[in-house]
Structure formats: structure tokens, C-alpha cells
Design a protein around this motif. Structure first.
Motif, mmCIF file in Angstrom:
data_model
loop_
_atom_site.group_PDB
_atom_site.id
_atom_site.type_symbol
_atom_site.label_atom_id
_atom_site.label_comp_id
_atom_site.label_asym_id
_atom_site.label_seq_id
_atom_site.Cartn_x
_atom_site.Cartn_y
_atom_site.Cartn_z
ATOM 1 N N LYS A 89 0.817 -1.240 0.187
ATOM 2 C CA LYS A 89 0.083 -0.024 0.077
ATOM 3 C C LYS A 89 0.859 1.155 0.043
ATOM 4 N N LEU A 90 2.032 1.085 0.806
ATOM 5 C CA LEU A 90 2.780 2.220 0.776
ATOM 6 C C LEU A 90 3.460 2.655 -0.763
ATOM 7 N N MET A 91 3.793 1.343 -1.253
ATOM 8 C CA MET A 91 4.471 1.880 -2.675
ATOM 9 C C MET A 91 3.328 2.219 -3.535
ATOM 10 N N PHE A 92 2.114 1.990 -3.434
ATOM 11 C CA PHE A 92 1.087 2.766 -4.175
ATOM 12 C C PHE A 92 0.980 4.200 -4.091
ATOM 13 N N VAL A 93 1.116 4.593 -2.688
ATOM 14 C CA VAL A 93 1.211 5.761 -2.306
ATOM 15 C C VAL A 93 2.153 6.576 -2.697
ATOM 16 N N GLY A 94 3.403 5.940 -2.805
ATOM 17 C CA GLY A 94 4.744 6.468 -3.139
ATOM 18 C C GLY A 94 4.543 6.566 -4.962
ATOM 19 N N PHE A 95 3.994 5.862 -5.572
ATOM 20 C CA PHE A 95 3.621 5.884 -6.874
ATOM 21 C C PHE A 95 2.959 7.137 -7.273
ATOM 22 N N GLY A 96 1.864 7.292 -6.333
ATOM 23 C CA GLY A 96 1.023 8.477 -6.577
ATOM 24 C C GLY A 96 1.701 9.692 -6.543
ATOM 25 N N ILE A 97 2.688 9.806 -5.301
ATOM 26 C CA ILE A 97 3.234 11.069 -5.025
ATOM 27 C C ILE A 97 4.175 11.544 -6.357
ATOM 28 N N ALA A 98 4.826 10.419 -6.623
ATOM 29 C CA ALA A 98 5.532 10.633 -7.894
ATOM 30 C C ALA A 98 4.950 11.272 -9.105
ATOM 31 N N ILE A 99 3.773 10.431 -9.440
ATOM 32 C CA ILE A 99 2.915 10.959 -10.795
ATOM 33 C C ILE A 99 2.447 12.387 -10.487
ATOM 34 N N VAL A 100 1.938 12.721 -9.298
ATOM 35 C CA VAL A 100 1.307 13.988 -8.864
ATOM 36 C C VAL A 100 2.517 15.257 -9.165
ATOM 37 N N GLN A 101 3.917 14.675 -8.999
ATOM 38 C CA GLN A 101 4.897 15.818 -9.253
ATOM 39 C C GLN A 101 5.021 16.103 -10.537
ATOM 40 N N GLN A 102 4.939 15.009 -11.675
ATOM 41 C CA GLN A 102 5.103 15.327 -12.903
ATOM 42 C C GLN A 102 3.883 15.541 -13.900
ATOM 43 N N ILE A 103 2.818 15.226 -13.606
ATOM 44 C CA ILE A 103 1.637 15.505 -14.109
ATOM 45 C C ILE A 103 1.152 17.073 -14.277
ATOM 46 N N THR A 104 1.897 17.709 -13.289
ATOM 47 C CA THR A 104 1.708 19.431 -13.354
ATOM 48 C C THR A 104 2.176 19.514 -14.892
ATOM 49 N N GLY A 105 3.286 19.048 -15.313
ATOM 50 C CA GLY A 105 3.676 19.447 -16.814
ATOM 51 C C GLY A 105 4.825 20.342 -16.352
#
Length: 477
Positions: free
Chosen positions: A272-288
Motif C-alpha cells: 500500500k505504501l508503494m502505491f502511495v509513493g507511486f501516486g506522489i511521484a505521478i502527482v509531481q510530474q503531471i503538473t507538466g
């Protein structure tokens, strides 16, 4: 396994009190931070230099929109592989050794890009450079997090983010100076790229005399070595108390054999923690954000600046990134991570919306050009002042000790692959649907990001890494 008596004691209270370390200890900690963050400087320079070099490179190498995207994004693909490889290597061989190896890769990759005679060679050299960038993006924050006292961890880890944006500013500034001196002469972009070899040399020689992470040493049951390192960066009493806490957790994780893919799949709270980490990573990048970093000059040219003016105006993006990161470091000592991340998301989403509106509604000319520049600066103020520092900091904090490098590496793979996809398709999106509609897509992604952070991201401020691990284990079990 040979475990010393002092390593098997139960963890004491979280060591969050301010350390009364002597000045020499504080100076040592500052020196470690400065040397290690040269990896961040290289990260920033090598990702930012393409912004100004690309127009000149396009003419010399005959790039098309497709090969232009390949040259830009090959570094990002390499960074994805470098992140997971660097994370695994740092867990197996140590943070310090990994950073030394990355310094060599930075040098070789930068030299390869400088001397590249064809597009194919350039793509390969940028991929090699990406391996170093990805490895540094994981290993340097983890190293700093594991060396830092709990109460200073936010400020010290985000010094790496400061060095990243300083590297980007250095790239933008040196690009403008080199272009001004070299003019339209062939190969001017090669001089822009070769500058990156210098900080790579500084990083390699500097890390030769830096200590290994005390927490990595503890994870290898090298408790006496860990104590010696802690005494370099803590007072005597603080070092001994912290070792007790760290070593007890190291013994527990050794018994559970926590540390790789199988553990991630078999341990529900880690998964579950890995999926949270994935989400944080994606959030940072999809701002563009990296569309501004990589294509900022072209965005400003499309908005109405001349090529030379856009190259110079783009320095404003670098300056505001550095200033905003200083503000972010200050804020991290005073506000919680999670609301800071949400505020950054709201600010970047609003700025992207206005970039799209201005590009669509304002007539071509100086008015539109300066309006778009104002919004890119506003965007970067929120991105670099809130989102990016919190992202790299939280990813260095949330994973268990024995798989911290691996966990952050896997999350960084997701981050870099998201970056890769955006960098690859951005020129084609702009060509196909226009700059306004492209930024409207990022606005929609921003709304989803805000929702994710509100629902799933935990707070990490004010705990030792060991206390935080215990809390997250309880929360996600």
C-alpha cells in the motif's frame, strides 16, 4: 548474524529534540550536504541544458519533431532505469559508493553528448546521462535523509532540490551567455553541454572523503561504524540514543527479511505504501513542470518572443525556481508537508489554466508573450516552492529502512516514466491540438492530483525515520 548487545535494545523515544552538537559537528553536516548535493546540481544542469541547446542542435543534427522528442526524452528513459538500478545498488553497496559511481556516469554521459556526431549517438549519450540523473534523484535524497537529524531533515534534504533548480538556472544562464558569445556558429550547443563535466569531477573527489550513511551501515549490522558516523554529525549523547533506535529497527527488519520485490508483494502495508509513493511521484510530474523546463524557450517563442529574447527571458524561470525553493525550505520547517503539497497543486493548476486562456484569448504580440511569461513564473513558484521539495522529501522518508533505496527507486521509475511520456509527446500535442488545449489537459490532471493528495497522502513532518516507519506500518496494515 552477529548483533551487538547495544543493537538489540528496544527503541527509545523518538530523538526529535534539538541537538546541542558542537560547531565542528554542524560544519561537518553542512559539508556533507554541500558535496552530496552536487548530484542535484548535475541533475538540474543536465535536464535544463537541453532547453537552450535544442534549437541549435536541431539545425546541426537535422532533428525532426519526432527525433527532437527522442533526444529530449531519452534522458528520461535512462533516468527511469537509473532510478531503480541506483536504488537497488545503494541498498546493496551503500549510498556513498553509489554516488561515486554516478559521478563517473555523469562525466561520461556529458562528454558523450558534447562529442556526439549524429542523432543516434546523441540519443545513446543522453540515455547514459539519464542513468546518472535517475540514480542521483534517488540516492542523494536518501543519503541526506539518513544522515540528517529529524528536526533538520526537511531543510537538509530539500537542499538537494535547491541544487537541482540552481543547476537548471546555471544551464539557462550559461546557455544564454554561450549563445551570445558564439552567435550562430556551428556547434555552439556543444559548449553548453560540456560545462556539466566540471561538477561531475567535484562530486567524485568530494564523495571520496564523505562518510557512508549511518542507517545503511546499521542495516548491514555494522553498528560500531554507524555510531562513528553519527558522532560526526551529532553530539555524543544524541548519537548513542539514535543508534539504539536505529539498530533495534534494523534487527526487526532483518528478522522479517524486508528488502525487495517479494517483500513488497507479500507485505500488505509495504504494498500500500508503494502505491502511495507511486501516486506522489505521478502527482509531481503531471503538473507538466518539465514541459516548462525542457521546452520553456519554445513556449515563450510561440507566445510572441523572438528566439534570442525567449532564451534570455527563460532565465526568469530559473531565477524564480531558485528563489521559490529557498521559500520552500523555509516553509518546510514551519508547516506540514501534506497541506504544502496541496497548496502547490492548486497554484500550479490555476497557473496552467491561465496559460491556456491567455494563449487562446490574447492576440499575438508582446502582451501575450509577457502574460504567458508571468504565468510560467507563477507556475514555477508553486511547483518549485512546494510540490517538488515535498515530493523528493516524502519519497526519501516513507519507505522502510532496509528497502528505502529500492522503494524510492521504484517510485522514481514511475516518476521518470511519467516524465518521459510527457517529454516525448509534448511537441506532438502542441503541434496537433495547440498550446492552449495541451495546457488544459494538464489542468484536468491537476484536479485529479489534488484529490489524490487529499485522500491518500500521509503526513511525515516531525518524526524520526524510525518513528515514522512504525506509524505507517500501523496505518497501512
Amino acid at each position: 548474524m552477529d548483533v551487538r548487545d547495544d543493537a538489540t535494545q528496544a527503541p527509545g523515544p523518538a530523538t526529535t529534540a534539538t541537538d546541542d552538537a558542537p560547531p565542528a559537528v554542524s560544519r561537518r553536516l553542512r559539508l556533507i550536504t554541500v558535496i552530496a548535493t552536487f548530484g542535484g546540481l548535475l541533475f538540474g544542469y543536465d535536464t535544463g541544458v537541453i532547453n537552450g541547446a535544442l534549437p541549435y542542435m536541431t539545425d546541426d543534427l537535422g532533428l525532426t519533431p519526432v527525433t527532437e522528442g527522442m533526444v529530449t526524452s531519452s534522458l528520461l528513459l535512462g533516468a527511469a532505469l537509473g532510478a531503480v538500478t541506483g536504488g537497488r545498488l545503494s541498498d546493496a553497496r551503500g549510498r556513498r559508493r553509489t554516488i561515486l559511481a554516478l559521478a563517473v556516469l555523469f562525466f561520461v554521459g556529458a562528454l558523450g553528448c558534447t562529442l556526439a556526431p549524429t542523432t543516434a549517438v546523441m540519443v545513446v549519450a543522453r540515455f547514459v546521462l539519464g542513468l546518472a540523473v535517475g540514480g542521483a534523484s534517488v540516492t542523494v535524497p536518501v543519503y541526506l535523509a539518513e544522515v540528517s537529524p529529524a528536526e533538520r531533515r526537511g531543510a537538509l534534504v530539500t537542499r538537494n532540490e535547491l541544487m537541482i533548480v540552481s543547476g537548471q538556472l546555471l544551464a539557462f544562464t550559461s546557455n544564454a551567455i554561450i549563445a551570445d558569445v558564439g552567435g550562430e556558429s556551428g556547434g555552439v550547443w556543444r559548449w553548453m553541454l560540456v560545462v556539466a563535466t566540471l561538477p561531475a569531477v567535484v562530486l567524485w573527489f568530494g564523495m571520496l572523503v564523505m562518510p557512508e550513511s549511518p542507517r545503511w551501515l546499521a542495516s548491514q549490522s555494522r553498528f560500531s561504524d554507524a555510531l562513528e558516523v553519527l558522532k560526526q554529525v551529532r553530539s555524543q549523547a544524541r548519537a548513542e540514543a539514535e543508534l539504539s533506535e536505529v539498530s533495534a529497527l534494523a534487527v526487526k527488519e532483518e528478522q522479517q527479511k524486508l528488502g525487495g520485490w517479494q517483500d513488497m508483494k507479500a507485505t500488505p502495508w509495504v504494498r500500500k505504501l508503494m502505491f502511495v509513493g507511486f501516486g506522489i511521484a505521478i502527482v509531481q510530474q503531471i503538473t507538466g513542470v518539465n514541459t516548462i523546463m525542457y521546452y520553456g524557450t519554445q513556449i515563450l517563442t510561440d507566445a510572441g518572443f523572438t528566439s534570442d529574447s525567449a532564451l534570455t527571458a527563460n532565465i526568469a524561470n530559473g531565477v524564480i525556481s531558485v528563489l521559490a525553493t529557498f521559500v520552500g525550505i523555509w516553509l518546510l520547517g514551519r508547516v506540514n508537508r501534506r497541506p504544502m503539497l496541496m497548496t502547490g497543486q492548486i497554484g500550479t493548476t490555476a497557473a496552467l489554466l491561465l496559460i491556456g486562456v491567455f494563449s487562446l484569448a490574447l492576440p499575438a504580440g508582446e502582451g501575450r508573450a509577457y502574460a504567458v511569461l508571468a504565468m510560467t513564473v507563477t507556475f514555477l513558484a508553486f511547483q518549485q516552492g512546494a510540490i517538488s521539495p515535498v515530493t523528493w522529501l516524502m519519497l526519501s522518508e516513507i519507505f522502510p529502512m532496509r528497502m528505502r533505496g529500492f522503494g524510492m527507486g521504484v517510485a522514481a521509475v514511475v516518476l521518470w516514466l511519467t516524465n518521459f511520456v510527457i517529454g516525448l509527446v509534448f511537441p506532438s500535442l502542441v503541434s496537433g491540438i495547440g498550446i492552449s488545449n495541451t495546457f488544459f489537459l494538464f489542468v484536468a490532471a491537476g484536479v485529479l492530483s489534488i484529490t489524490f493528495v487529499k485522500l491518500f497522502v500521509p503526513e511525515t513532518k516531525g518524526r524520526t525515520l524510525e518513528t515514522l516507519e512504525t506509524e505507517l506500518r500501523a496505518r497501512f496494515s
